[in-house]
Design an enzyme around this catalytic site. Structure first.
Site, PDB file in Angstrom:
ATOM      1  N   GLY A  55     -13.052 -38.692 -15.823  1.00  0.00           N
ATOM      2  CA  GLY A  55     -13.944 -38.163 -16.428  1.00  0.00           C
ATOM      3  C   GLY A  55     -14.733 -39.066 -17.919  1.00  0.00           C
ATOM      4  O   GLY A  55     -14.713 -38.321 -18.504  1.00  0.00           O
TER       5      GLY A  55
ATOM      6  N   SER B   3     -17.284 -35.749 -13.827  1.00  0.00           N
ATOM      7  CA  SER B   3     -16.396 -35.611 -14.844  1.00  0.00           C
ATOM      8  C   SER B   3     -16.979 -34.506 -15.577  1.00  0.00           C
ATOM      9  O   SER B   3     -16.776 -34.289 -16.992  1.00  0.00           O
ATOM     10  CB  SER B   3     -17.709 -36.678 -15.727  1.00  0.00           C
ATOM     11  OG  SER B   3     -16.914 -38.065 -15.330  1.00  0.00           O
TER      12      SER B   3
ATOM     13  N   SER C 146      -7.993  -9.189  -5.604  1.00  0.00           N
ATOM     14  CA  SER C 146      -8.525  -9.071  -4.112  1.00  0.00           C
ATOM     15  C   SER C 146      -9.886 -10.645  -3.643  1.00  0.00           C
ATOM     16  O   SER C 146     -10.461 -10.731  -4.348  1.00  0.00           O
ATOM     17  CB  SER C 146      -9.764  -7.727  -4.269  1.00  0.00           C
ATOM     18  OG  SER C 146      -9.870  -7.693  -2.550  1.00  0.00           O
TER      19      SER C 146
ATOM     20  N   ASP D 299     -11.636  -9.613  -1.150  1.00  0.00           N
ATOM     21  CA  ASP D 299     -12.662  -9.122  -0.498  1.00  0.00           C
ATOM     22  C   ASP D 299     -13.962  -9.315  -1.863  1.00  0.00           C
ATOM     23  O   ASP D 299     -15.474  -9.151  -1.219  1.00  0.00           O
ATOM     24  CB  ASP D 299     -13.019  -7.723  -0.143  1.00  0.00           C
ATOM     25  CG  ASP D 299     -11.946  -7.865   0.599  1.00  0.00           C
ATOM     26  OD1 ASP D 299     -11.302  -8.895   1.592  1.00  0.00           O
ATOM     27  OD2 ASP D 299     -12.223  -6.417   0.979  1.00  0.00           O
TER      28      ASP D 299
ATOM     29  N   GLN E 284     -12.442 -37.950  -6.609  1.00  0.00           N
ATOM     30  CA  GLN E 284     -14.072 -37.519  -5.334  1.00  0.00           C
ATOM     31  C   GLN E 284     -13.706 -36.543  -4.691  1.00  0.00           C
ATOM     32  O   GLN E 284     -14.134 -35.951  -4.585  1.00  0.00           O
ATOM     33  CB  GLN E 284     -14.641 -38.471  -5.135  1.00  0.00           C
ATOM     34  CG  GLN E 284     -14.968 -39.585  -6.541  1.00  0.00           C
ATOM     35  CD  GLN E 284     -15.779 -40.779  -6.009  1.00  0.00           C
ATOM     36  OE1 GLN E 284     -15.380 -41.397  -4.660  1.00  0.00           O
ATOM     37  NE2 GLN E 284     -15.606 -41.688  -7.194  1.00  0.00           N
TER      38      GLN E 284
ATOM     39  N   SER F 136      -5.689   0.544  -6.338  1.00  0.00           N
ATOM     40  CA  SER F 136      -5.168   0.183  -7.352  1.00  0.00           C
ATOM     41  C   SER F 136      -5.382   0.077  -8.662  1.00  0.00           C
ATOM     42  O   SER F 136      -4.217   1.012  -9.055  1.00  0.00           O
ATOM     43  CB  SER F 136      -4.340  -1.249  -6.756  1.00  0.00           C
ATOM     44  OG  SER F 136      -4.582  -1.424  -5.975  1.00  0.00           O
TER      45      SER F 136
ATOM     46  N   ARG G   2       0.840  -0.870   0.228  1.00  0.00           N
ATOM     47  CA  ARG G   2       0.055   0.275   0.234  1.00  0.00           C
ATOM     48  C   ARG G   2       1.147   1.245  -0.009  1.00  0.00           C
ATOM     49  O   ARG G   2       1.839   1.015   0.997  1.00  0.00           O
ATOM     50  CB  ARG G   2      -1.146  -0.031   1.514  1.00  0.00           C
ATOM     51  CG  ARG G   2      -1.347  -1.235   1.359  1.00  0.00           C
ATOM     52  CD  ARG G   2      -3.033  -0.875   2.145  1.00  0.00           C
ATOM     53  NE  ARG G   2      -3.540  -2.039   2.618  1.00  0.00           N
ATOM     54  CZ  ARG G   2      -4.472  -3.483   1.777  1.00  0.00           C
ATOM     55  NH1 ARG G   2      -5.107  -2.572   1.274  1.00  0.00           N
ATOM     56  NH2 ARG G   2      -5.154  -4.377   2.475  1.00  0.00           N
ATOM     57  N   CYS G   3       0.915   2.280  -1.374  1.00  0.00           N
ATOM     58  CA  CYS G   3       2.429   2.652  -1.421  1.00  0.00           C
ATOM     59  C   CYS G   3       1.535   4.528  -0.765  1.00  0.00           C
ATOM     60  O   CYS G   3       0.466   4.925  -1.997  1.00  0.00           O
ATOM     61  CB  CYS G   3       2.394   2.769  -2.863  1.00  0.00           C
ATOM     62  SG  CYS G   3       3.669   4.390  -3.462  1.00  0.00           S
TER      63      CYS G   3
HETATM   64  N1  LIG Z   1      -6.945   7.701  -5.774  1.00  0.00           N
HETATM   65  C1  LIG Z   1      -5.391   7.447  -5.658  1.00  0.00           C
HETATM   66  N2  LIG Z   1      -5.552   7.676  -6.273  1.00  0.00           N
HETATM   67  C2  LIG Z   1      -3.631   7.138  -6.754  1.00  0.00           C
HETATM   68  N3  LIG Z   1      -3.744   6.240  -6.209  1.00  0.00           N
HETATM   69  C3  LIG Z   1      -4.425   5.012  -5.461  1.00  0.00           C
HETATM   70  C4  LIG Z   1      -5.313   5.831  -4.503  1.00  0.00           C
HETATM   71  N4  LIG Z   1      -6.357   4.517  -4.172  1.00  0.00           N
HETATM   72  C5  LIG Z   1      -5.082   3.976  -4.398  1.00  0.00           C
HETATM   73  N5  LIG Z   1      -4.273   4.032  -4.755  1.00  0.00           N
HETATM   74  C6  LIG Z   1      -2.356   3.257  -5.301  1.00  0.00           C
HETATM   75  O1  LIG Z   1      -3.548   1.780  -5.162  1.00  0.00           O
HETATM   76  C7  LIG Z   1      -2.844   1.214  -3.607  1.00  0.00           C
HETATM   77  C8  LIG Z   1      -3.411   0.176  -2.656  1.00  0.00           C
HETATM   78  O2  LIG Z   1      -4.818   0.434  -2.633  1.00  0.00           O
HETATM   79  P1  LIG Z   1      -5.567   0.216  -1.788  1.00  0.00           P
HETATM   80  O3  LIG Z   1      -5.161   0.166  -0.318  1.00  0.00           O
HETATM   81  O4  LIG Z   1      -6.916   0.815  -1.508  1.00  0.00           O
HETATM   82  O5  LIG Z   1      -6.579  -1.070  -1.814  1.00  0.00           O
HETATM   83  P2  LIG Z   1      -6.936  -1.718  -3.436  1.00  0.00           P
HETATM   84  O6  LIG Z   1      -6.465  -1.798  -3.891  1.00  0.00           O
HETATM   85  O7  LIG Z   1      -8.283  -1.301  -2.672  1.00  0.00           O
HETATM   86  O8  LIG Z   1      -6.862  -3.797  -2.567  1.00  0.00           O
HETATM   87  P3  LIG Z   1      -7.874  -4.455  -1.579  1.00  0.00           P
HETATM   88  O9  LIG Z   1      -8.688  -3.385  -0.959  1.00  0.00           O
HETATM   89  O10 LIG Z   1      -8.444  -5.563  -1.979  1.00  0.00           O
HETATM   90  O11 LIG Z   1      -6.789  -4.577  -0.841  1.00  0.00           O
HETATM   91  C9  LIG Z   1      -2.455   2.449  -2.627  1.00  0.00           C
HETATM   92  O12 LIG Z   1      -1.571   2.488  -1.622  1.00  0.00           O
HETATM   93  C10 LIG Z   1      -2.076   3.569  -3.025  1.00  0.00           C
HETATM   94  O13 LIG Z   1      -0.785   3.360  -3.937  1.00  0.00           O
HETATM   95  O1  LIG Z   2      -3.272  -6.553   5.329  1.00  0.00           O
HETATM   96  P1  LIG Z   2      -3.718  -5.469   5.399  1.00  0.00           P
HETATM   97  O2  LIG Z   2      -3.260  -4.128   4.875  1.00  0.00           O
HETATM   98  O3  LIG Z   2      -3.908  -5.319   7.227  1.00  0.00           O
HETATM   99  O4  LIG Z   2      -5.653  -5.143   4.966  1.00  0.00           O
HETATM  100  C1  LIG Z   2      -6.412  -6.001   4.973  1.00  0.00           C
HETATM  101  C2  LIG Z   2      -8.042  -5.291   4.116  1.00  0.00           C
HETATM  102  O5  LIG Z   2      -7.469  -6.183   3.036  1.00  0.00           O
HETATM  103  C3  LIG Z   2      -8.343  -6.747   2.677  1.00  0.00           C
HETATM  104  O6  LIG Z   2      -7.989  -8.547   2.939  1.00  0.00           O
HETATM  105  C4  LIG Z   2      -8.532  -7.346   1.449  1.00  0.00           C
HETATM  106  O7  LIG Z   2      -9.159  -5.379   0.728  1.00  0.00           O
HETATM  107  C5  LIG Z   2      -9.507  -6.664   3.741  1.00  0.00           C
HETATM  108  O8  LIG Z   2     -10.305  -7.863   3.940  1.00  0.00           O
HETATM  109  C6  LIG Z   2      -8.573  -6.048   4.970  1.00  0.00           C
HETATM  110  O9  LIG Z   2      -9.841  -5.905   5.638  1.00  0.00           O
END
Ligand SMILES: Nc1ncnc2c1ncn2[C@@H]1O[C@H](COP(=O)(O)OP(=O)(O)OP(=O)(O)O)[C@@H](O)[C@H]1O
Ligand SMILES: O=P(O)(O)OC[C@H]1O[C@](O)(CO)[C@@H](O)[C@@H]1O
Ligand SMILES: [Mg+2]
Length: 956
Positions: free
Chosen positions: A756, A712, A343, A345, A850, A300, A267-268
């Site tokens: 199968g 199958s 994801s 979720d 199975q 992302s 998560r950047c």
């Molecule tokens: N609005 C945005 N603008 C630019 N970069 C973004 C934005 N939203 C998310 N990102 C980039 O995408 C990364 C991952 O986003 P996020 O933490 O929301 O997870 P996600 O891709 O929704 O996956 P999940 O929710 O399934 O874990 C962020 O850490 C950021 O680097």
């Molecule tokens: O691994 P982290 O960054 O704690 O994030 C946990 C979240 O990421 C997910 O696994 C995927 O979006 C969610 O279900 C959960 O809330």
């Protein structure tokens, strides 16, 4: 035309005299010479319609390195005609083509112009990569795509070696040594720029991301692109340097079976800022990357789209700052972005399922199944928290799959203000019925109707204090994201990865960034930001307390599964004594299949809740004749959601093996007025028989439905039968272990025999999920010629491997693929032809296939379909028997529709009258005539580096 390299003999068939003549003329234009003619049309009436009536043989003499080629053009009544190629499509994306090398591409074009034939022309800079051999001169190369009069795709190219390096001629020498056939003479360094795709995984990791990376890398390479892995999600893009690395074919070896993401995720924060995206643009330009495939969640994918929308401004800024030159920027005017949804979720709109969600559900079910055993032992209650912030998919599907007593999800908070009392009342009722365990599943993001979070610890207090239950809380946490991807996720990610590369190649500056999804079992490509927008609307609807809208925004199955969960889990005493209308006979027929028990549980529970009487018939029709029947109660089927095999007992004996009159008599005797047959082809053919005898036996004039359940997956009328997913997972698990052994022993090919029957479904789908080198199916059969090609391929692949690397390979053979080329025979041929370069072994998986416990997918399908089956039978409760002559049954119907097979068509549930399915059934080979999965075999080959095209001939 087949997709086999090195083919020297091609057979084209047509039923049209006109097309026959014009095909002969077409190939003659390109230098083919007629060498013989067999048969004559004049004699056609005397010739069996299954024999060719006339054929012409054309021959073209190849010049090294290409070969001679012979084309037989056959005029016959049973021709295999092809559909015309869609003009609006990019023909480069077609799966197969006859490739013709020519020095004189200009002449080809003029011939095509002169005959006014449509063609597509593409010109590329000189290129080379690990698949395509380098050009010696600085020529631009051209490809012309056209088709012959029979709609076969033909490619003309002036590349000296028009296809992958894997097609270079093999001169087997004895013994074969690795260095003799290594590809060291082929440069892998690019000489000029070509399409460069960056691939990253971002957000929470999810099982299947590696399969997506593997597919993108391999398909991109085989489409002539360079691929760069960007490590640690957007961190790698922002930081550049070593975090961006060119990937070759072998870099993704072994990726399929590994969970998480091997190229890292993050998560950047930096990427959320423009400064971070400016650095990203810089790193992309410096690495020549002009397309980005991002696998991640909604965040992302939003990030990727932000980058794309800012792209021109970012480039201008970089030029202004002097970090890049205008010349460097020029080839990168447009950024292509494609999203893959990874994801656990399953929270993204516009796609039915996201990569990783099903694997995560596997982890959850494994955990809840284990907890159930200990809960039962101590008569305890457990509150289990599962992941899912704004999305209750994991929680709901886990509740359906494990038969949990209560579930909390964000989209559907409890309706009452005093939900605490309501929950306790329901759980108490279940305890009073005799249940020794109580399981409550709560989604991480669960809320009440006033948006107040519902937490596991609070529920525990309620159960402990109000119900006096010995209660524990288990938060499953990140175990849910880990572990191996299940078969479904591997295949979903692979198919979507392939489509992502195609989307990159199709993209123009005007097309909105696409997101690759899946709907109705078909891979889709939809505008990414539209999907993200809809996804956001769910959270917004929840925050507005508009829960109806939140449910609507989920895929249509979500609401249906929720309703099915309630109907099969929460006892409803109000209807318990009402109706008593249906007396449903339930039989398991054929071999056991995962899902038979969950389906039976759901039928029993739903029926009881609706006042019907479910009657178990033990041991199939044999049991019916032995009076082996019993009414089932709510508690009888407790725990069956997670049980494999068949609690009722299956029997392969079908109706036609027995005394039909006795079957009718027994049904009447036990007052069965509706019938559910759960099983495979035996269940289907039994229904066919019962339906056929309706005019003789009124006992069969009752509503009857067949719920296909067989590993199958060969029952007509459905895309998926229960048990097929469980079996695929069992095969994949075994194959992973076998591959590990094969790799550890170095240079071993395992010929793995899978079940199968006459259906290659398991072999093909498992082949894709385990990365098999090839698959032998009954649909295609095995021939000596094919084995020779496979041996050549294995020699080439082992020859390319670096000395000492893990290089176990699998070939999957369906048990009925060939009577002659048995598993042992094939393994022995491989062993002897491998001549020391590789060895071979066999593994016959047998009944392990199975599976143990049914997979979550089979449990969910079983529940959904079983509820639908009872609803189907209920339609006929308004048709009570009125005829005075007819004593039984109490419900009388003999309409065509009332004897049906339930099926899954895409994602929809359908009922097809069994009488209508007969024309689609191959009774001899016990399967449907159509198989939606048949073309996937080709992808297995592409991903194991077969190369796509045929090297045919050097033209004019
Ligand atoms: N609005 C945005 N603008 C630019 N970069 C973004 C934005 N939203 C998310 N990102 C980039 O995408 C990364 C991952 O986003 P996020 O933490 O929301 O997870 P996600 O891709 O929704 O996956 P999940 O929710 O399934 O874990 C962020 O850490 C950021 O680097
Ligand atoms: O691994 P982290 O960054 O704690 O994030 C946990 C979240 O990421 C997910 O696994 C995927 O979006 C969610 O279900 C959960 O809330
Ligand atoms: Mg997200």
């Amino acid at each position: 035309m087949s997709v086999i390299e090195g083919l020297s003999h091609i057979v084209l068939t047509t039923s049209s005299v006109e097309k026959y003549e014009s095909t002969v003329q077409f190939y003659s234009l390109f230098g083919y010479q007629p060498i013989s003619q067999v048969g004559s049309r004049v004699l056609s009436n005397e010739v069996s319609q299954f024999l060719p009536r006339e054929e012409k043989v054309l021959h073209l003499f190849g010049k090294p390195p290409t070969q001679d080629i012979t084309i037989r053009i056959v005029l016959t009544t049973n021709a295999n005609e092809k559909e015309p190629l869609p003009e609006e499509k990019d023909w480069r994306l077609e799966q197969s083509s006859l490739v013709s090398a020519t020095k004189n591409i200009v002449d080809v074009e003029s011939i095509l112009e002169s005959i006014n034939l449509k063609y597509q022309k593409y010109t590329y800079p000189n290129e080379s990569d690990s698949l395509v051999a380098p050009l010696s001169a600085d020529l631009v190369h051209t490809e012309i795509y056209t088709h012959d009069p029979l709609n076969n795709l033909i490619t003309f190219t002036n590349k000296p070696i028009p296809i992958s390096k894997s097609i270079y001629p093999i001169k087997p020498i004895s013994p074969i040594k690795q260095q003799d056939i290594s590809s060291s003479n082929i440069s892998t360094e690019p000489k000029t720029k070509k399409k460069r795709i960056g691939m990253l995984t971002s957000g929470g990791d999810s099982p299947g991301m590696n399969a997506a990376v593997r597919a993108v890398v391999r398909v991109a390479i085989s489409r002539g692109c360079d691929v760069y892995a960007i490590y640690e999600g957007y961190e790698g893009l922002v930081n550049g340097g070593d975090m961006i690395k060119k990937f070759g074919w072998a870099d993704v070896r072994g990726y399929l079976a590994i969970g998480g993401t091997l190229i890292g995720s993050a998560r950047c924060k930096a990427f959320r800022e423009r400064e971070g995206r400016l650095n990203s643009a810089y790193n992309m330009v410096k690495n020549g990357i002009d397309a980005l495939i991002v696998c991640g969640g909604d965040g992302s994918l939003t990030g990727a789209d932000v980058l794309r929308s800012e792209w021109p401004g970012l480039l201008d800024e970089l030029i202004k700052e002097g970090r890049i030159t205008a010349e460097e920027a020029a080839p990168h005017k447009h950024l292509t972005v494609v999203g893959l949804v990874g994801s656990i979720d399953n929270d993204m709109s516009s796609t039915d399922i996201t990569i990783g969600a099903v694997s995560s559900l596997h982890r959850i079910c494994e955990a809840v199944d284990s907890i159930s055993a200990t809960a039962l032992s101590h008569s305890r209650a457990f509150v289990i928290e599962v992941m899912g912030r704004n999305c209750g998919w994991l929680a709901l599907m886990a509740a359906v799959s494990t038969g949990a007593d209560f579930v909390f999800i964000p989209e559907r908070p409890p309706a009452s203000d005093d939900w605490e009392s309501e929950m306790c009342e329901i759980l108490n009722k279940h305890r009073k019925l005799g249940k020794r365990k109580t399981i409550v599943i709560v989604a991480e993001g669960a809320i009440d109707k006033n948006l107040k979070p519902i937490k596991a610890d609070y529920i525990k207090e309620l159960l402990s204090n109000r119900m006096k239950l010995d209660t524990r809380v288990t938060t499953l946490g990140h175990t849910q994201r880990g572990g191996k991807p299940c078969s479904f996720d591997r295949n979903l990610a692979t198919l979507q990865g392939v489509e992502a590369v195609h989307a990159v190649l199709r993209a123009t500056s005007d097309t909105p960034s696409p997101m690759i999804g899946v709907r109705q079992n078909k891979i889709t490509c939809e505008p990414l930001m539209k999907a993200v927008g809809l996804t956001r609307q769910v959270a917004e609807a929840i925050s507005r307390k508009d829960f109806r809208r939140a449910m609507e925004l989920r895929d249509p199955e979500f609401s249906e599964d929720y309703a099915a969960y309630i109907e099969t889990t929460i006892v409803n005493d109000e209807t318990l004594s009402k109706n008593k209308c249906l007396r449903i006979g339930i039989l398991h027929i054929g071999a056991p299949a995962g899902g038979m028990n969950p389906a039976t549980r759901a039928v029993v529970r739903y029926s009881l809740n609706h006042g019907h009487t479910p009657v178990a018939v033990y041991n199939g029709f044999d049991g019916l004749l032995q009076d082996n029947l019993r009414e089932l109660s709510w508690l009888d089927v407790d725990g069956w959601a997670a049980k494999g095999g068949s609690e009722l007992g299956t029997h392969k004996i079908i109706v036609s093996d027995l005394d039909i009159g006795m079957i009718a008599y027994q049904l009447q005797k036990h007052r069965i007025n509706s019938l559910l047959l759960i099983g495979g082809f035996e269940a289907y053919s039994s229904l066919v028989e019962l339906n056929n005898y309706r005019n003789q036996y009124p006992a069969f004039c009752i509503p009857m439905v067949c719920l296909p359940a067989t590993i199958s997956n060969n029952v007509p009328g459905t895309d998926f039968s229960l048990g097929s997913d469980t079996s695929l997972n069992a095969i994949v698990e075994s194959c992973d272990a076998i591959k590990q052994s094969a790799s550890a022993s170095r240079r071993r090919v395992f010929v793995v025999e899978v079940q199968g029957g006459q259906s290659g479904y398991l072999a093909v789908l498992a082949g894709l999920a385990v990365g098999a080198t090839n698959v032998y199916t009954p649909e295609e059969g095995v021939s000596l010629k094919k084995l020779q090609l496979d041996i050549n391929h294995l020699i080439r692949r082992y020859g390319e491997d670096k000395q000492g690397t893990s290089s176990g390979r699998l070939v999957l053979r369906n048990e009925c693929a060939s009577e002659t080329y048995t598993t042992d025979v094939i393994a022995n041929i491989f062993k002897s032809e491998g001549r020391g370069l590789f060895d071979s072994r066999t593994s016959v998986l047998g009944h392990i296939q199975q599976g143990g416990a049914p997979s979550p997918t089979d449990r969910i399908r079983a529940t959904r379909l079983a509820v639908r089956c009872v609803k189907f039978l209920e339609q006929y409760t308004s048709h009570p028997s009125s005829s005075e002559k007819v004593v039984f049954p109490s419900i009388y119907t003999n309409t065509k529709d009332s004897a049906a097979v339930i099926g899954i068509d895409g994602a929809q549930v359908i009922f097809t009258p069994v009488a209508d399915l007969l024309s689609e059934t191959d009774m001899k080979y016990r399967k449907g005539k159509k198989a939606w999965w048949i073309n996937i075999k080709e992808l297995v080959e592409i991903l194991s580096k077969w190369g796509k095209f045929i090297l045919s001939f050097l033209l004019i």
